[in-house]
Design an enzyme around this catalytic site. Sequence first.
Site, mmCIF file in Angstrom:
data_model
loop_
_atom_site.group_PDB
_atom_site.id
_atom_site.type_symbol
_atom_site.label_atom_id
_atom_site.label_comp_id
_atom_site.label_asym_id
_atom_site.label_seq_id
_atom_site.Cartn_x
_atom_site.Cartn_y
_atom_site.Cartn_z
ATOM 1 N N HIS A 269 45.542 49.218 43.092
ATOM 2 C CA HIS A 269 45.567 49.273 41.620
ATOM 3 C C HIS A 269 44.475 50.186 41.065
ATOM 4 O O HIS A 269 43.873 49.896 40.028
ATOM 5 C CB HIS A 269 45.423 47.876 41.027
ATOM 6 C CG HIS A 269 46.638 47.018 41.233
ATOM 7 N ND1 HIS A 269 47.873 47.328 40.705
ATOM 8 C CD2 HIS A 269 46.788 45.854 41.910
ATOM 9 C CE1 HIS A 269 48.742 46.390 41.046
ATOM 10 N NE2 HIS A 269 48.117 45.493 41.796
ATOM 11 N N ASP A 340 43.741 43.271 45.594
ATOM 12 C CA ASP A 340 45.069 42.672 45.747
ATOM 13 C C ASP A 340 46.130 43.761 45.805
ATOM 14 O O ASP A 340 45.929 44.884 45.338
ATOM 15 C CB ASP A 340 45.366 41.718 44.585
ATOM 16 C CG ASP A 340 45.419 42.445 43.258
ATOM 17 O OD1 ASP A 340 44.487 43.227 42.966
ATOM 18 O OD2 ASP A 340 46.379 42.239 42.489
ATOM 19 N N GLU A 341 47.274 43.422 46.385
ATOM 20 C CA GLU A 341 48.466 44.277 46.398
ATOM 21 C C GLU A 341 48.146 45.722 46.796
ATOM 22 O O GLU A 341 48.510 46.679 46.124
ATOM 23 C CB GLU A 341 49.150 44.241 45.040
ATOM 24 C CG GLU A 341 49.668 42.865 44.666
ATOM 25 C CD GLU A 341 50.352 42.831 43.319
ATOM 26 O OE1 GLU A 341 51.275 42.021 43.143
ATOM 27 O OE2 GLU A 341 49.956 43.607 42.431
ATOM 28 N N VAL A 342 47.437 45.868 47.919
ATOM 29 C CA VAL A 342 47.151 47.211 48.444
ATOM 30 C C VAL A 342 48.411 47.672 49.166
ATOM 31 O O VAL A 342 48.623 47.363 50.344
ATOM 32 C CB VAL A 342 45.934 47.180 49.385
ATOM 33 C CG1 VAL A 342 45.565 48.602 49.803
ATOM 34 C CG2 VAL A 342 44.756 46.493 48.718
#
Length: 705
Positions: A269, A340-342
């Site tokens: 992100h 998060d959410e790599v």
Amino acid sequence: MMHSNLLIFIWRRKLSFLLLASGLILLGLWTWAILVDTTKALPAFTQQTDRQPSEANYQHVHIIQKLIAQANRVLRAERQKDNVEQASPPAQRLLGNVRFVRPTQAKKAPLPLAESFLFEQERLKILEQQQRQRNAGMEELNANAEDDRMLSSAERQTQYEHELQRMGVPTVAGIGPDGPRAPAERLVHLDLKGAPPKLSFLKQLLPVLRALGATGLLIEYEDMFPYNGALQPLAAHNAYKESELKDFLESAWVEHGLSVMPLVQTFGHLEYALKLSEFEQLRELPESPQSICPSRPQSMALLEQMLTQVIELHMRPSANATPSSPELPIKFTHLHIGCDEVQRMGECALCRQRMRSEILLTHVISLAHFVRRRWPQLQVVIWDDMLRDMTLSELQNSQIGSYVEPMVWVYANDIYHFIQPQLWDTYSKVFPSAWAASAYKGAFGESLLVPPLQQHLENNIRWLAVIAKEGGRFAKGFRGLALTGWQRYDHFAVLCELLPVGMPSLMTSLSTVSKGYFSTNPRDNELLRVLRCVFQPDSRRSGHPWLELHPNAHHSQLFAVCSYPGHLVFKFALRLYDKLVEVGAYLHQTRDHSAWLSDYNVRHNYSSPLRVHELTVRTPMLIEELRAMARESQQLLWEVYDEHTVAEFVEQHIYPSITALHQQLGSGQVLLQRRTWPQRPLPLSLELRQDMGLITLEQQHQPPH
């Protein structure tokens, strides 16, 4: 003359008559109390009637005690009065040559010592007798007390769940007035990326959040942080000014007691930084600015500069600083570094040689070590989702539990579907404590206009049950719960629910998690203490629940009639939602269900003018209504957002419907201009044949070349 002598006699003997009357009254009361205390109560048929005799006895004894005390005060006052009169000579009054002397009162003999304490002795006898009766029944009361409490607790829970069902509030086993305690920390997440509310509006929220039980703010700045120096390109053109941001942070803690936890993304992100040409070379993959390459030294240098500027602003002296308190007066104990959410990791030439788990753990520990080395008073927090697939040995060998605290996030209602018991066991063996994260908006649709309040409330209530059940696994338990409210799903996404539109969901969920359960009593629910209503909701008077939630509704009528920060924007969003549903149904009916304004009719310019006129007669009116709502949204949203966010909201939610109506109206006008029509069958256009790969009958009979 006889009457005068009688009056003089009574006047001289008034104290004796008073004592005689008091003695008779007290003797009657004492006799009555003895009879009541010694009378056995009839067997009771219910638990309620069992308690009535003892409660009545206590009331009788209390009344007698008060009467005895009052009588003793009267006796002492009269005795003191007599002593004063005996010490002073009788007063004389002169009227002309006539002297009036006050009649001498008869002297009263002092009461004997035994008689003066008569009432005290009788009172003690009554109390001793009552105490013996209580002691005689104490064992039986102790034996039945636990059963009575269990029964009443079960009855209260049953009644509580029944009321929740009437209100449409989700019921979760174990959550209620007698359930577990509320989380120690309740953080409200402010997602500022791309749609920053004015700080004046955020200041209005602070007392509301505090009154509803919030203990801190989780602030995700992204490009709204006032980066400077080499990082100045990271800041958006409408980023907050440093002085205004400091003033807001100081107000949060000094005036409202809210701590602050900044959130800076440091792995995935990172679109707001990696989209720029200045930092393009730091991407994991050249075509995607979503995640940074952790193997490049320049990447760590950039992230350390970003963290330094954010941390120092929260500690730097404010405008109101003094020599004794040079730092910004806020409570700043934790820093969230995201991770998060790599989505793209271990794919570049430098990272392919290592395992994904090793890459992530090394990167997180390096950042946490940097923070803890320079600011040892800060604790580091990360999102947990990238740890879920790792083994216990990988996590323990890395010693990540000594560096960070995980914030476990699930926004769905079935939390155990994503975080199963064995994962909780793994986390508890690695981390001494953990955080939880729910959602109050931005979780059930990438472009929703109004958040589904009931679903968010259920998510928060279920988190209360999970925290109560799994908190015992951790050595230090759960730190707290963060209520997230996302403004975009990522930097490139369009807006989801605006913050003012999410206020009813936020207030309902926050008041619930702060209390540990949803209070069905309107006088005990902090939500109604914050709302400014023209009426006082009370289900006992109206017969209807004061809050009604339904699965297919976005809100309760309560929030449509009461006032709170952002209520005008919320009420406008409800009207806009209804209007967009109406316009969508109208377009769907005329274009997809009607037989005279379909795409086929438009392509062949072939339809009935009468039918086309009937289908398009409402279109100009709907266009004008949407234009009026666009102007209204501009006026309302300017109180909360700058002109850029207002323009994006109108373009995203209102302009597409206006464009679709214009297209429908233009197609209808073309169909109305025709006066003659060809014979059937209508020819298939060359463009359509080519797009669909169709051939004509003539082409089918032609020999191949």
